[in-house]
Design a protein around this motif. Structure first.
Motif, PDB file in Angstrom:
ATOM      1  N   PRO A  84       0.812  -1.228   0.000  1.00 15.25           N
ATOM      2  CA  PRO A  84       0.000   0.000   0.000  1.00 15.25           C
ATOM      3  C   PRO A  84       0.838   1.269   0.000  1.00 15.25           C
ATOM      4  CG  PRO A  84      -0.120  -1.133   2.125  1.00 15.25           C
ATOM      5  CD  PRO A  84       0.546  -2.071   1.170  1.00 15.25           C
ATOM      6  N   ASN A  85       2.083   1.183   0.453  1.00 18.85           N
ATOM      7  CA  ASN A  85       2.951   2.356   0.380  1.00 18.85           C
ATOM      8  C   ASN A  85       3.239   2.737  -1.070  1.00 18.85           C
ATOM      9  OD1 ASN A  85       3.378   2.818   3.166  1.00 18.85           O
ATOM     10  ND2 ASN A  85       4.869   1.150   3.233  1.00 18.85           N
ATOM     11  N   TYR A  86       3.132   1.763  -1.953  1.00 23.48           N
ATOM     12  CA  TYR A  86       3.317   2.011  -3.386  1.00 23.48           C
ATOM     13  C   TYR A  86       1.991   2.381  -4.049  1.00 23.48           C
ATOM     14  CZ  TYR A  86       4.357   1.029  -8.312  1.00 23.48           C
ATOM     15  OH  TYR A  86       4.497   1.123  -9.670  1.00 23.48           O
ATOM     16  N   THR A  87       0.961   1.582  -3.839  1.00 23.67           N
ATOM     17  CA  THR A  87      -0.296   1.783  -4.558  1.00 23.67           C
ATOM     18  C   THR A  87      -1.022   3.061  -4.138  1.00 23.67           C
ATOM     19  OG1 THR A  87      -1.464   0.364  -2.970  1.00 23.67           O
ATOM     20  CG2 THR A  87      -0.640  -0.675  -4.991  1.00 23.67           C
ATOM     21  N   SER A  88      -0.744   3.579  -2.935  1.00 22.73           N
ATOM     22  CA  SER A  88      -1.360   4.845  -2.526  1.00 22.73           C
ATOM     23  C   SER A  88      -0.741   6.025  -3.270  1.00 22.73           C
ATOM     24  CB  SER A  88      -1.228   5.047  -1.013  1.00 22.73           C
ATOM     25  OG  SER A  88       0.139   5.117  -0.631  1.00 22.73           O
ATOM     26  N   ASN A  89       0.357   5.775  -3.973  1.00 27.84           N
ATOM     27  CA  ASN A  89       0.976   6.740  -4.874  1.00 27.84           C
ATOM     28  C   ASN A  89       1.432   8.019  -4.169  1.00 27.84           C
ATOM     29  OD1 ASN A  89       1.935   7.635  -7.333  1.00 27.84           O
ATOM     30  ND2 ASN A  89      -0.060   8.302  -8.098  1.00 27.84           N
ATOM     31  N   PRO A  90       2.249   7.887  -3.131  1.00 25.60           N
ATOM     32  CA  PRO A  90       2.810   9.081  -2.492  1.00 25.60           C
ATOM     33  C   PRO A  90       3.898   9.685  -3.379  1.00 25.60           C
ATOM     34  CG  PRO A  90       3.802   7.122  -1.556  1.00 25.60           C
ATOM     35  CD  PRO A  90       2.736   6.641  -2.512  1.00 25.60           C
ATOM     36  N   VAL A  91       4.408  10.839  -2.997  1.00 26.49           N
ATOM     37  CA  VAL A  91       5.416  11.494  -3.830  1.00 26.49           C
ATOM     38  C   VAL A  91       6.694  10.661  -3.921  1.00 26.49           C
ATOM     39  CG1 VAL A  91       4.515  13.800  -3.416  1.00 26.49           C
ATOM     40  CG2 VAL A  91       6.282  12.881  -1.895  1.00 26.49           C
ATOM     41  N   ASN A  92       6.930   9.807  -2.944  1.00 22.55           N
ATOM     42  CA  ASN A  92       8.119   8.940  -2.990  1.00 22.55           C
ATOM     43  C   ASN A  92       7.766   7.514  -3.393  1.00 22.55           C
ATOM     44  OD1 ASN A  92       6.761   8.341  -0.619  1.00 22.55           O
ATOM     45  ND2 ASN A  92       8.627   7.959   0.563  1.00 22.55           N
ATOM     46  N   ARG A  93       6.721   7.375  -4.209  1.00 26.58           N
ATOM     47  CA  ARG A  93       6.301   6.053  -4.673  1.00 26.58           C
ATOM     48  C   ARG A  93       7.461   5.257  -5.265  1.00 26.58           C
ATOM     49  NH1 ARG A  93       4.138   7.620  -8.978  1.00 26.58           N
ATOM     50  NH2 ARG A  93       5.986   7.012 -10.186  1.00 26.58           N
ATOM     51  N   CYS A  94       8.297   5.920  -6.049  1.00 24.56           N
ATOM     52  CA  CYS A  94       9.391   5.233  -6.727  1.00 24.56           C
ATOM     53  C   CYS A  94      10.363   4.594  -5.731  1.00 24.56           C
ATOM     54  CB  CYS A  94      10.122   6.221  -7.635  1.00 24.56           C
ATOM     55  SG  CYS A  94      11.263   5.456  -8.790  1.00 24.56           S
ATOM     56  N   TYR A  95      10.448   5.147  -4.525  1.00 28.94           N
ATOM     57  CA  TYR A  95      11.308   4.550  -3.504  1.00 28.94           C
ATOM     58  C   TYR A  95      10.850   3.128  -3.192  1.00 28.94           C
ATOM     59  CZ  TYR A  95      13.540   3.635   0.974  1.00 28.94           C
ATOM     60  OH  TYR A  95      14.275   3.054   1.983  1.00 28.94           O
ATOM     61  N   PHE A  96       9.553   2.942  -3.077  1.00 27.21           N
ATOM     62  CA  PHE A  96       9.019   1.622  -2.727  1.00 27.21           C
ATOM     63  C   PHE A  96       9.105   0.656  -3.901  1.00 27.21           C
ATOM     64  CE2 PHE A  96       6.917   4.735   0.035  1.00 27.21           C
ATOM     65  CZ  PHE A  96       7.357   4.265   1.255  1.00 27.21           C
ATOM     66  N   CYS A  97       9.011   1.192  -5.114  1.00 31.95           N
ATOM     67  CA  CYS A  97       9.184   0.360  -6.311  1.00 31.95           C
ATOM     68  C   CYS A  97      10.605  -0.184  -6.382  1.00 31.95           C
ATOM     69  CB  CYS A  97       8.865   1.175  -7.556  1.00 31.95           C
ATOM     70  SG  CYS A  97       9.141   0.287  -9.105  1.00 31.95           S
ATOM     71  N   TYR A 181       0.168  12.268  -8.071  1.00 30.73           N
ATOM     72  CA  TYR A 181       0.458  11.793  -6.726  1.00 30.73           C
ATOM     73  C   TYR A 181      -0.817  11.836  -5.873  1.00 30.73           C
ATOM     74  CZ  TYR A 181       5.383  12.329  -7.971  1.00 30.73           C
ATOM     75  OH  TYR A 181       6.612  12.217  -8.567  1.00 30.73           O
ATOM     76  N   GLY A 182      -1.017  10.782  -5.120  1.00 27.06           N
ATOM     77  CA  GLY A 182      -2.172  10.701  -4.235  1.00 27.06           C
ATOM     78  C   GLY A 182      -3.337   9.919  -4.806  1.00 27.06           C
ATOM     79  N   GLU A 183      -3.359   9.700  -6.131  1.00 27.95           N
ATOM     80  CA  GLU A 183      -4.420   8.877  -6.718  1.00 27.95           C
ATOM     81  C   GLU A 183      -3.993   7.414  -6.671  1.00 27.95           C
ATOM     82  OE1 GLU A 183      -6.685   7.992 -10.940  1.00 27.95           O
ATOM     83  OE2 GLU A 183      -6.097  10.051 -10.481  1.00 27.95           O
ATOM     84  N   GLU A 184      -4.844   6.574  -6.128  1.00 27.35           N
ATOM     85  CA  GLU A 184      -4.513   5.162  -5.970  1.00 27.35           C
ATOM     86  C   GLU A 184      -4.240   4.512  -7.326  1.00 27.35           C
ATOM     87  OE1 GLU A 184      -6.262   1.039  -3.967  1.00 27.35           O
ATOM     88  OE2 GLU A 184      -7.603   2.725  -4.378  1.00 27.35           O
ATOM     89  N   ILE A 185      -3.218   3.679  -7.338  1.00 27.94           N
ATOM     90  CA  ILE A 185      -2.851   2.939  -8.540  1.00 27.94           C
ATOM     91  C   ILE A 185      -3.418   1.532  -8.447  1.00 27.94           C
ATOM     92  CG2 ILE A 185      -0.923   1.996  -9.876  1.00 27.94           C
ATOM     93  CD1 ILE A 185       0.725   4.368  -8.824  1.00 27.94           C
ATOM     94  N   THR A 186      -4.084   1.091  -9.504  1.00 25.27           N
ATOM     95  CA  THR A 186      -4.625  -0.266  -9.561  1.00 25.27           C
ATOM     96  C   THR A 186      -4.171  -0.927 -10.860  1.00 25.27           C
ATOM     97  OG1 THR A 186      -6.673   0.329 -10.720  1.00 25.27           O
ATOM     98  CG2 THR A 186      -6.682   0.515  -8.302  1.00 25.27           C
TER      99      THR A 186
END
Length: 274
Positions: A84-97, A181-186
């Motif tokens: 969820p740290n990735y799919t919630s699409n925070p500004v640091n999403r790429c860190y979790f990827c 950023y902030g829009e959930e990714i599915t």
């Protein structure tokens, strides 16, 4: 200048003796794979992470280029979509990827006795907001292009010099970069964007993005191609196709495409720099 940098890259791989390349099939990691193979032969291994954020067409392209280079190529599955740290699409999403990627690659490198994992980060990437770079650094990943100071333009110059057929391939970051950023990714949203971009590429528009915000698709093209696009494409058919993919509204960004555009909304506060 680029010849000197090529020699430096070759020396780096000679010192490594064995290397596992985080290989997406993009122009940067393809160049790294090519140089690694030229120096190390079968002691170089390219590994591609397969997940819903990678277009099937891009995976096929990665396979084709690996065969062209001659390098051994493996595919692994990554599971960032379960975080969820990735799919919630925070500004640091790429860190979790990138954390998921390198936490998957590292035990494989140990198992297969590769002392080094390298990626395709180039010198220009260091000047943009790329939180994934920090995840790689924390895990001991090396970035030969950045270490030697190879820019994106020099990546293309070296790729052409070394005879790579896709030396001028447009940049193709993961599909998750198409969402604000902030829009959930599915998975469904990723597939929708992917199908839209493939549709436009098959019509001949190669360097583009389809940004997705809720039910709206926003097409980005190089500014000098916008007029031709409007005058030549069947707009009603385009809207119909995009609606079949699942979008409700279809728009065209009049500013046009530019790399890193997603980050223009970021403030120092959003980046934790206040």
């Amino acid at each position: 200048m680029v010849i000197q940098k090529l020699e430096q890259l070759q020396s780096l791989f000679q010192e490594m003796k064995q290397a596992l390349i985080a290989y997406s099939g993009g122009i940067d990691s393809t160049l790294v794979a090519k140089i690694a193979y030229d120096v190390l032969g079968d002691r170089a291994l390219a590994v591609t992470a397969v997940s819903p954020s990678l277009l099937p067409e891009d995976l096929e392209d990665a396979r084709t280029q690996a065969v062209e280079i001659g390098i051994r190529h493996q595919e692994i599955s990554t599971h960032e979509m379960e975080n969820p740290n990735y799919t919630s699409n925070p500004v640091n999403r790429c860190y979790f990827c990138k954390s998921e990627l390198h936490d998957t690659l590292k035990p494989l490198a140990v198992q297969w006795k590769y002392p080094y994992i390298v990626d395709g980060v180039n010198a220009d990437d260091l000047r943009d907001y790329r939180p994934g770079i920090q995840a790689a650094i924390e895990r001991g990943v090396r970035s030969p292009l950045a270490e030697v100071g190879v820019s994106k333009a020099e990546v293309r110059e070296l790729s052409k010099l070394l005879g790579l057929s896709r030396w001028n391939k447009p940049a193709q970051p993961c599909l998750s970069s198409r969402f604000p950023y902030g829009e959930e990714i599915t998975v469904i949203k990723l597939q929708r964007v992917g199908r839209a971009e493939v549709y436009l590429r098959r019509l001949g528009w190669q360097n583009l993005r389809v940004r997705s915000e809720k039910d709206t698709a926003r097409i980005e093209l190089p500014p000098d191609q916008i007029k031709e696009f409007v005058l030549t494409i069947d707009l009603s058919q385009l809207v119909k196709i995009f609606q079949e993919f699942g979008f409700v509204y279809v728009t065209l960004d009049l500013e046009g495409y530019r790399s890193g555009k997603l980050n223009q909304v970021l403030t120092p506060e959003a980046l934790g720099q206040s």
